[in-house]
Design a protein around this motif. Structure first.
Motif, PDB file in Angstrom:
ATOM      1  N   ALA A  44       0.880   3.911  -3.061  1.00 21.49           N
ATOM      2  CA  ALA A  44       0.589   5.335  -2.858  1.00 21.49           C
ATOM      3  C   ALA A  44       1.689   6.203  -3.459  1.00 21.49           C
TER       4      ALA A  44
ATOM      5  N   GLY B 287       0.823  -1.208   0.000  1.00 21.33           N
ATOM      6  CA  GLY B 287       0.000   0.000   0.000  1.00 21.33           C
ATOM      7  C   GLY B 287       0.854   1.253   0.000  1.00 21.33           C
ATOM      8  N   SER B 288       1.960   1.237   0.745  1.00 20.08           N
ATOM      9  CA  SER B 288       2.881   2.379   0.756  1.00 20.08           C
ATOM     10  C   SER B 288       3.495   2.607  -0.616  1.00 20.08           C
TER      11      SER B 288
ATOM     12  N   GLY C 214      -0.694   5.579   2.567  1.00 21.18           N
ATOM     13  CA  GLY C 214      -0.978   4.461   1.662  1.00 21.18           C
ATOM     14  C   GLY C 214      -0.892   3.119   2.365  1.00 21.18           C
TER      15      GLY C 214
ATOM     16  N   THR D 297       2.989  10.327   2.564  1.00 22.49           N
ATOM     17  CA  THR D 297       2.358   9.570   1.478  1.00 22.49           C
ATOM     18  C   THR D 297       2.520   8.073   1.697  1.00 22.49           C
TER      19      THR D 297
END
Length: 190
Positions: A46, A42-43, A146, A142
């Motif tokens: 993002a 997810g990081s 994310g 960010t």
């Protein structure tokens, strides 16, 4: 720089060993730690999305982003712990494995979402930063947002599944030990 993968692995290992001590089990912490790669993805997603947008400045995979990844290890594990702890408790009280995992996800859904959204809103100013040091703040924010979004909304679906699969596998592989009946204690000698 080159030590980032080693530091990331050490962070995962440290969290895993703390969970092993907490649960006195090797398999239950694995069901918690399996959500960490989803948070990391997810990081990365993002960061890729922000870099893809034409209105934003390009962000690099810098040290701030890597610090955010290490923070995601603990934050993703926190969400999974909330579900696994309830599932383990329900299982020990006699619920079936499927019922325990499902009920734990239902019971912990609101607390997980509320704490995660509060954290995400707290990190939002980093993403919207401007001025001196804004690039590092945006990079950290960010990645963390994310990772938290992925670890929150995907964890609700996958952590009960991981718990169910790993707990069932452990229970099927374990054979019950025979316990000798206890004899009453000997009377004290006078």
């Amino acid at each position: 720089g080159a030590q980032a993968p080693m530091l990331f692995a050490l962070a995962i290992l440290a969290v895993f060993f703390v969970l092993v001590a907490l649960y006195a089990s090797w398999t239950v912490p694995i069901s918690v730690m399996l959500i960490v790669p989803i948070g990391a993805l997810g990081s990365v997603a993002a960061m890729l999305i922000v870099n893809w947008l034409p209105v934003s400045a390009s962000m690099a995979n810098d040290v701030y982003f890597k610090v955010g990844l290490i923070a995601i290890v603990g934050l993703a594990a926190k969400n999974a712990i909330l579900i696994v702890e309830f599932a383990k408790s329900l299982r020990e009280s006699g619920a079936s494995l499927i019922d325990a995992a499902t009920e734990a996800a239902k019971l912990r859904f609101r607390p997980i979402v509320m704490t995660s959204l509060a954290f995400i809103l707290g990190v939002l100013p980093l993403v919207l930063a401007s001025g001196a040091g804004a690039a590092s703040q945006r990079s950290l924010g960010t990645g963390v947002i994310g990772g938290m979004l992925a670890a929150t909304f995907i964890a609700i679906l996958f952590v009960p599944l991981f718990f169910r699969l790993l707990t069932r596998r452990r229970k099927e592989g374990a054979k019950p030990a025979e316990v000798a009946p206890m004899s009453p204690p000997a009377p004290p000698a006078h």
